[in-house]
Design a protein around this motif. Structure first.
Motif, short mmCIF file in Angstrom:
data_model
loop_
_atom_site.label_atom_id
_atom_site.label_comp_id
_atom_site.label_asym_id
_atom_site.label_seq_id
_atom_site.Cartn_x
_atom_site.Cartn_y
_atom_site.Cartn_z
N GLU A 39 0.81 -1.22 0.00
CA GLU A 39 0.00 0.00 0.00
C GLU A 39 0.84 1.27 0.00
OE1 GLU A 39 -0.26 -1.69 4.31
OE2 GLU A 39 -0.30 -2.47 2.24
N ASN A 40 2.11 1.15 0.35
CA ASN A 40 2.98 2.33 0.30
C ASN A 40 3.36 2.71 -1.13
OD1 ASN A 40 4.27 1.17 3.30
ND2 ASN A 40 3.58 3.28 3.11
N LEU A 41 3.24 1.76 -2.05
CA LEU A 41 3.72 1.98 -3.40
C LEU A 41 2.66 1.78 -4.48
CD1 LEU A 41 7.15 0.10 -3.08
CD2 LEU A 41 6.80 2.57 -3.05
N GLU A 42 1.86 0.76 -4.36
CA GLU A 42 0.94 0.39 -5.43
C GLU A 42 -0.09 1.49 -5.67
OE1 GLU A 42 -0.79 -3.81 -7.02
OE2 GLU A 42 -0.93 -3.41 -4.88
N GLY A 43 -0.16 1.96 -6.92
CA GLY A 43 -1.10 3.00 -7.27
C GLY A 43 -0.70 4.38 -6.78
N ARG A 44 0.51 4.52 -6.30
CA ARG A 44 0.97 5.78 -5.75
C ARG A 44 2.18 6.31 -6.54
NH1 ARG A 44 0.80 6.04 0.63
NH2 ARG A 44 0.36 8.21 0.06
N VAL A 45 2.77 7.38 -6.04
CA VAL A 45 3.88 8.04 -6.73
C VAL A 45 5.15 7.92 -5.90
CG1 VAL A 45 4.78 10.30 -7.45
CG2 VAL A 45 2.40 9.69 -7.96
N VAL A 46 6.26 7.65 -6.57
CA VAL A 46 7.58 7.77 -5.95
C VAL A 46 8.20 9.05 -6.50
CG1 VAL A 46 9.90 6.81 -5.79
CG2 VAL A 46 7.91 5.32 -5.52
N LEU A 47 8.64 9.92 -5.59
CA LEU A 47 9.14 11.24 -5.95
C LEU A 47 10.66 11.30 -5.81
CD1 LEU A 47 8.24 14.23 -6.63
CD2 LEU A 47 8.44 14.65 -4.17
N VAL A 48 11.32 11.87 -6.80
CA VAL A 48 12.77 12.01 -6.76
C VAL A 48 13.15 13.26 -7.54
CG1 VAL A 48 13.23 10.65 -8.83
CG2 VAL A 48 14.93 10.70 -7.01
N ALA A 49 14.25 13.88 -7.17
CA ALA A 49 14.72 15.07 -7.88
C ALA A 49 15.58 14.66 -9.07
CB ALA A 49 15.52 15.98 -6.94
N GLY A 50 15.58 15.51 -10.10
CA GLY A 50 16.31 15.21 -11.32
C GLY A 50 17.81 15.25 -11.17
N PHE A 105 21.45 10.85 -7.72
CA PHE A 105 22.48 10.00 -8.30
C PHE A 105 21.83 9.14 -9.38
CE2 PHE A 105 25.45 6.24 -8.02
CZ PHE A 105 26.50 6.89 -8.65
N PRO A 106 22.33 9.18 -10.64
CA PRO A 106 21.63 8.50 -11.74
C PRO A 106 21.32 7.04 -11.49
CG PRO A 106 23.33 9.95 -12.60
CD PRO A 106 23.49 9.95 -11.10
N SER A 107 22.21 6.31 -10.80
CA SER A 107 21.98 4.89 -10.55
C SER A 107 20.65 4.66 -9.84
CB SER A 107 23.13 4.32 -9.73
OG SER A 107 22.96 2.93 -9.54
N LEU A 108 20.29 5.55 -8.93
CA LEU A 108 19.04 5.40 -8.18
C LEU A 108 17.84 5.66 -9.08
CD1 LEU A 108 20.09 7.06 -4.81
CD2 LEU A 108 20.20 4.65 -5.49
N HIS A 109 17.98 6.59 -10.01
CA HIS A 109 16.89 6.83 -10.96
C HIS A 109 16.73 5.65 -11.90
CE1 HIS A 109 14.32 8.94 -13.89
NE2 HIS A 109 14.06 9.76 -12.88
N PHE A 110 17.85 5.08 -12.34
CA PHE A 110 17.78 3.87 -13.18
C PHE A 110 16.99 2.78 -12.45
CE2 PHE A 110 22.24 5.12 -14.87
CZ PHE A 110 21.68 6.08 -15.69
N LEU A 111 17.30 2.60 -11.18
CA LEU A 111 16.63 1.57 -10.38
C LEU A 111 15.14 1.85 -10.29
CD1 LEU A 111 16.78 -0.84 -8.27
CD2 LEU A 111 16.91 0.97 -6.55
N LEU A 112 14.77 3.06 -9.91
CA LEU A 112 13.37 3.39 -9.69
C LEU A 112 12.55 3.28 -10.97
CD1 LEU A 112 13.83 6.44 -7.30
CD2 LEU A 112 12.96 4.17 -6.68
N SER A 113 13.10 3.76 -12.08
CA SER A 113 12.35 3.66 -13.33
C SER A 113 12.15 2.21 -13.73
CB SER A 113 13.07 4.44 -14.44
OG SER A 113 14.35 3.91 -14.68
N GLY A 114 13.10 1.35 -13.39
CA GLY A 114 12.96 -0.07 -13.72
C GLY A 114 12.02 -0.82 -12.80
N MET A 115 11.83 -0.33 -11.56
CA MET A 115 10.97 -1.01 -10.59
C MET A 115 9.52 -0.54 -10.65
SD MET A 115 13.42 -1.17 -7.20
CE MET A 115 12.62 -2.59 -6.41
#
Length: 385
Positions: free
Chosen positions: A95-106, A109-119
């Motif tokens: 419930e913390n994630l499904e149907g919700r938004v994960v917020l990150v700044a542009g 660190f790019p590796s973390l954005h790669f991870l989040l976009s893939g998950m």
């Protein structure tokens, strides 16, 4: 020759790469001693290996815990910040994630954005990336707040950006996030070990970091710190015998999670990075960090003044309260970054560049002589470019 009698550069006087790999006096020798002792113990034909190895891992955990004023049993080892974030996301209630938004700044660190976009698809969340304003070097806090509503299930804050050294206002951002009911994490990699972080006072739900940079440790020495009230709701999907309260409970039909951060462990833990990093963490714990930060600030002021004289636009905030330990500057199109780095290297000054952004981070071995060589090269490159 330097004032110490060593060839220029070998004393670390011009070392400016603390945003990448941290150094301290005697690091190589201390690592040799630690790794030699590990090899001696691990290679002995007796039963002392695990007591020693796991003791070194615990020493690593304890030193990091002291640094962050972390609650007991709330910090464990990971390979890097990416695996730490992945472990946390995989452990959160749906419930913390499904149907919700994960917020990150542009400027995360790019590796973390790669991870989040893939998950995102697998875990049912949409990724919202707060963009940099046109021509800006970092994401503004007010833009993060504007993008952060109650639909945000998790927000990952980058305390200090690796591309600008901009330091976000954690107090204001976390206060806003609490009003939205979000799980809040902080990547402290680019500041931990130079600027104090008190996990209990700041109150984020989790922290990720590495030992590589200002902490002066080795690759593989990552950490995940999770507050106890969050741990209680987490069920890591990557689990194993070290995830249990009693690791020797081997009834394959009776698994139960440890009540604390150990539930984020899984199989037999990697210990080599801990062994290699403990000397650095022990050295670090013995320093006068107010004095070290003041010295860093003085050197950063001189670097910014040299950038101004050379006509290089700053890509870092001038205000030290809004900046980590680095100064980034944008080289003009007429000056090729590789040429600047080569000129610096010829004077035993070591920095790096990300595209046209020159990154300079004065640290524990940097001296006034090294800063003087840096500023001289920058001005010469500007005049000859």
């Amino acid at each position: 020759m330097s004032a110490t009698g060593n060839p220029i550069g070998e004393d670390g006087s011009g070392y400016l790469l603390y945003h990448s790999i941290g150094q301290y006096p005697g690091k190589a020798e201390a690592m040799v001693v630690a790794l030699t002792e590990f090899a001696r113990c691990w290679g002995a034909a007796n039963d002392a290996q695990w007591g020693y190895a796991l003791g070194q891992r615990q020493r690593f955990i304890d030193l990091w815990g002291q640094l962050l004023n972390a609650p007991a049993a709330s910090l464990t080892t990971t390979e890097n910040v990416t695996t730490a974030l992945a472990a946390l996301i995989m452990a959160l209630p749906r419930e913390n994630l499904e149907g919700r938004v994960v917020l990150v700044a542009g400027d995360c660190f790019p590796s973390l954005h790669f991870l989040l976009s893939g998950m995102a698809e697998q875990y049912g969340f949409s990724l919202r990336t707060v963009a940099l304003r046109e021509g800006a070097s970092w994401v503004e806090d007010e833009d993060v707040i504007a993008a952060w509503g109650p639909e945000v299930g998790l927000a990952l804050l980058t305390w200090v950006s690796s591309t600008s050294s901009h330091s976000c206002n954690l107090e204001a951002l976390i206060a806003h996030g609490r009003e939205q009911g979000s799980v809040i994490g902080v990547d402290i990699t680019q500041a931990a070990g130079l600027i104090g972080y008190d996990s209990q006072a700041i109150g984020a739900d989790f922290v990720v970091s590495t030992s590589l940079k200002w902490m002066c440790g080795s690759p593989g020495g990552g950490i995940l710190q999770v507050m106890p009230d969050v741990i209680a709701h987490c069920q890591p999907s990557l689990r194993g015998w070290f995830s249990q309260d009693n690791i020797f409970s081997w009834d394959i039909n009776a698994f139960s999670y440890a009540p604390d951060i150990r539930r984020f462990d899984n199989g037999t833990p990697a210990v080599m990075a801990c062994v290699a990093s403990v000397p650095a963490l022990e050295w670090h714990a013995a320093q006068d960090w107010d004095a070290e930060l003041a010295r860093n600030r003085s050197y950063c002021d001189q670097i910014m003044a040299a950038a101004d004289e050379a006509g290089f636009a700053l890509a870092s905030p001038r205000n030290p309260d809004e900046r980590g330990g680095s100064v980034m500057m944008r080289l003009p199109d007429r000056i090729e970054p590789g040429r600047v780095l080569e000129a610096l290297r010829s004077q035993a000054v070591f920095a790096d560049a990300r595209g046209p952004i020159l990154r300079c981070s004065p640290g524990f071995m940097t001296t006034q002589a090294g800063i003087s060589r840096l500023t001289s090269v920058l001005i010469k490159c500007a005049n000859s470019g």
